[in-house]
Design an enzyme around this catalytic site. Structure first.
Site, PDB file in Angstrom:
ATOM      1  N   GLU A  85       0.834  -1.225   0.000  1.00 39.26           N
ATOM      2  CA  GLU A  85       0.000   0.000   0.000  1.00 39.26           C
ATOM      3  C   GLU A  85       0.862   1.267   0.000  1.00 39.26           C
ATOM      4  O   GLU A  85       0.442   2.304   0.502  1.00 39.26           O
ATOM      5  CB  GLU A  85      -0.953   0.037   1.202  1.00 39.26           C
ATOM      6  CG  GLU A  85      -1.797  -1.193   1.406  1.00 39.26           C
ATOM      7  CD  GLU A  85      -2.711  -1.480   0.245  1.00 39.26           C
ATOM      8  OE1 GLU A  85      -2.419  -2.436  -0.494  1.00 39.26           O
ATOM      9  OE2 GLU A  85      -3.684  -0.753   0.053  1.00 39.26           O
TER      10      GLU A  85
ATOM     11  N   SER B 230       7.498   2.956   2.650  1.00 38.96           N
ATOM     12  CA  SER B 230       7.700   4.109   3.555  1.00 38.96           C
ATOM     13  C   SER B 230       8.205   5.322   2.771  1.00 38.96           C
ATOM     14  O   SER B 230       7.820   6.462   3.052  1.00 38.96           O
ATOM     15  CB  SER B 230       8.696   3.740   4.655  1.00 38.96           C
ATOM     16  OG  SER B 230       8.103   2.785   5.502  1.00 38.96           O
TER      17      SER B 230
END
Ligand SMILES: Cc1cc2nc3c(=O)[nH]c(=O)nc-3n(C[C@H](O)[C@H](O)[C@H](O)COP(=O)(O)OP(=O)(O)OC[C@H]3O[C@@H](n4cnc5c(N)ncnc54)[C@H](O)[C@@H]3O)c2cc1C
Length: 374
Positions: A352, A355
């Site tokens: 998703e 970082s």
């Protein structure tokens, strides 16, 4: 102003915790980690117990947290059996909802989201799968990679290029979202095995060869698929943040179990006490930012920078907490449940949006403020 969740949600949290403690037994956790099978029977029980619901998304969020606290692999794979449902909720036609969404939310079908390709992960606009208009509908050719539920899903919400990008700056234009059924001719999913963690989740590489997609399976406006996927990520990222918070809390639980067996003199050592303080503070902060981002998303007032902060921060916390706990437990962690959670934590920094991608989203929003102060 209250920092408490409604009582109904807290009750769901308790039920979810009890369910996970009862159903995700040590034997089953080890079994699915070793065999990498999909925990379909537990998924059915999760539905029967009513944990998958769109009535109140907070219930799903705290269930994600509590399930992942006990086992992120089984927890995530059961709840993610409805992965991508928000896409149809927001953009689907009544017919698409009848055929795909409602059966999925009843546990009769499993869904997946197919965006990533061998040459395009973070760079969503760089995908090269093609969906082209034909006489009978659309023809899909392409290759997707690392697709969760890839071999068990009934249908995929798939992003492909339907028109060349109008310019280098507008590479995200011309992408279209389609619902593609796994059993259609030309769809070939292959299970990927040997992942570092989250081995109870099904992950696949899928090729699509001249797959005929009916007109009615195009979701939203053609050419606008990028925006649909980004809207979806702005929702799904809060669930990954909750997954991270649950994983971190599960690691703290294990550490406390470990310390309970040690002599008091061990627990009184300053480095152990500092580590516990650090871990608890990190988890508390991660939970708070996750709930704040979720509150915005669930009230239809999303703040993409805040959502990315929550996803980025909570994922970093899960991995940091795993590191700190590992240092205290040392070699005794080898082959233990702590080692498993350490492996399971890693994915939160990748899916998703990695970082780095979350940080880019955040900094882009911050940089916009330069324009405002000028
Ligand atoms: C177990 C698993 C399940 C998954 N499930 C799904 C799924 O269901 N559906 C789906 O579509 N995808 C799924 N993915 C894919 C996942 O979303 C991608 O792996 C992720 O987006 C990163 O893409 P990549 O692996 O191609 O890495 P890359 O994008 O190649 O990135 C490699 C590294 O470069 C960094 N990087 C990339 N671009 C930039 C940049 N512009 N600036 C700074 N750093 C950058 C990244 O942060 C990363 O560290 C899954 C992946 C895994 C491992």
């Amino acid at each position: 102003m209250s920092f408490e969740l409604p009582q109904e949600v807290e009750e769901t949290r308790k039920r979810a915790r009890n369910f996970a403690l009862r159903e995700f037994t040590k034997e089953l956790i080890e079994h699915f980690d070793e065999t990498e099978e999909y925990p379909n029977e537990i998924r059915k029980k999760v539905f029967d117990a009513g944990f998958i619901t769109i009535e109140n998304p907070w219930n799903m969020l705290v269930t994600m947290e509590e399930f992942c606290r006990v086992d992120p692999g089984i927890g995530l794979s059961t709840l993610a059996s409805v992965f991508g449902s928000e896409i149809l909720l927001l953009y689907g036609t009544d017919e698409q909802k009848e055929k795909y969404l409602y059966p999925t939310l009843k546990g009769e079908k499993i869904s997946a989201v197919a965006v990533t390709e061998p040459g395009a992960g973070s760079d969503v606009a760089g995908i090269s799968s093609r969906i082209e208009k034909s006489e009978k509908g659309w023809i899909l050719n392409g290759h997707k990679m690392f697709i969760t539920n890839g071999t068990v899903a009934d249908h995929y919400y798939l992003l492909a290029r339907s028109a060349p990008p109008p310019s280098k700056e507008k590479r995200h234009h011309g992408l279209t979202l389609a619902i593609v059924e796994r059993k259609w001719n030309g769809v070939n999913p292959v299970k990927l095995k040997g992942k570092l963690g989250m081995r109870a989740t099904d992950t696949a590489e899928i090729t699509f060869e001249n797959v005929l997609v009916p007109n009615e399976n195009i979701v939203g406006e053609k050419g606008k698929g990028f925006y649909i996927i980004m809207t979806f990520f702005n929702i799904s990222r809060v669930y990954v943040a909750a997954q991270s918070v649950g994983t971190a809390q599960g690691i703290l639980d294990l550490l406390l179990e470990y310390l309970a067996e040690k002599p008091a003199s061990f627990r009184e050592m300053e480095y152990v006490q500092f580590a516990l303080a650090e871990i608890s503070t990190l988890i508390e902060a991660a939970r708070n930012i996750t709930y704040k981002a979720a509150a915005k998303v669930f009230s239809f007032n999303p703040d993409p920078a805040l959502t990315s902060m929550a996803k980025y921060y909570a994922a970093e916390v899960a991995n940091q907490v795993a590191n700190i706990a590992f240092k205290i437990v040392g070699m005794e962690a080898s082959g233990s449940k702590l080692e498993k959670l350490y492996r399971d934590a890693k994915i939160t920094e990748i899916w998703e949006g990695t970082s780095e991608i979350e940080k880019l989203v955040i900094s882009r929003m911050i940089l916009k403020k330069i324009q405002e102060v000028k």
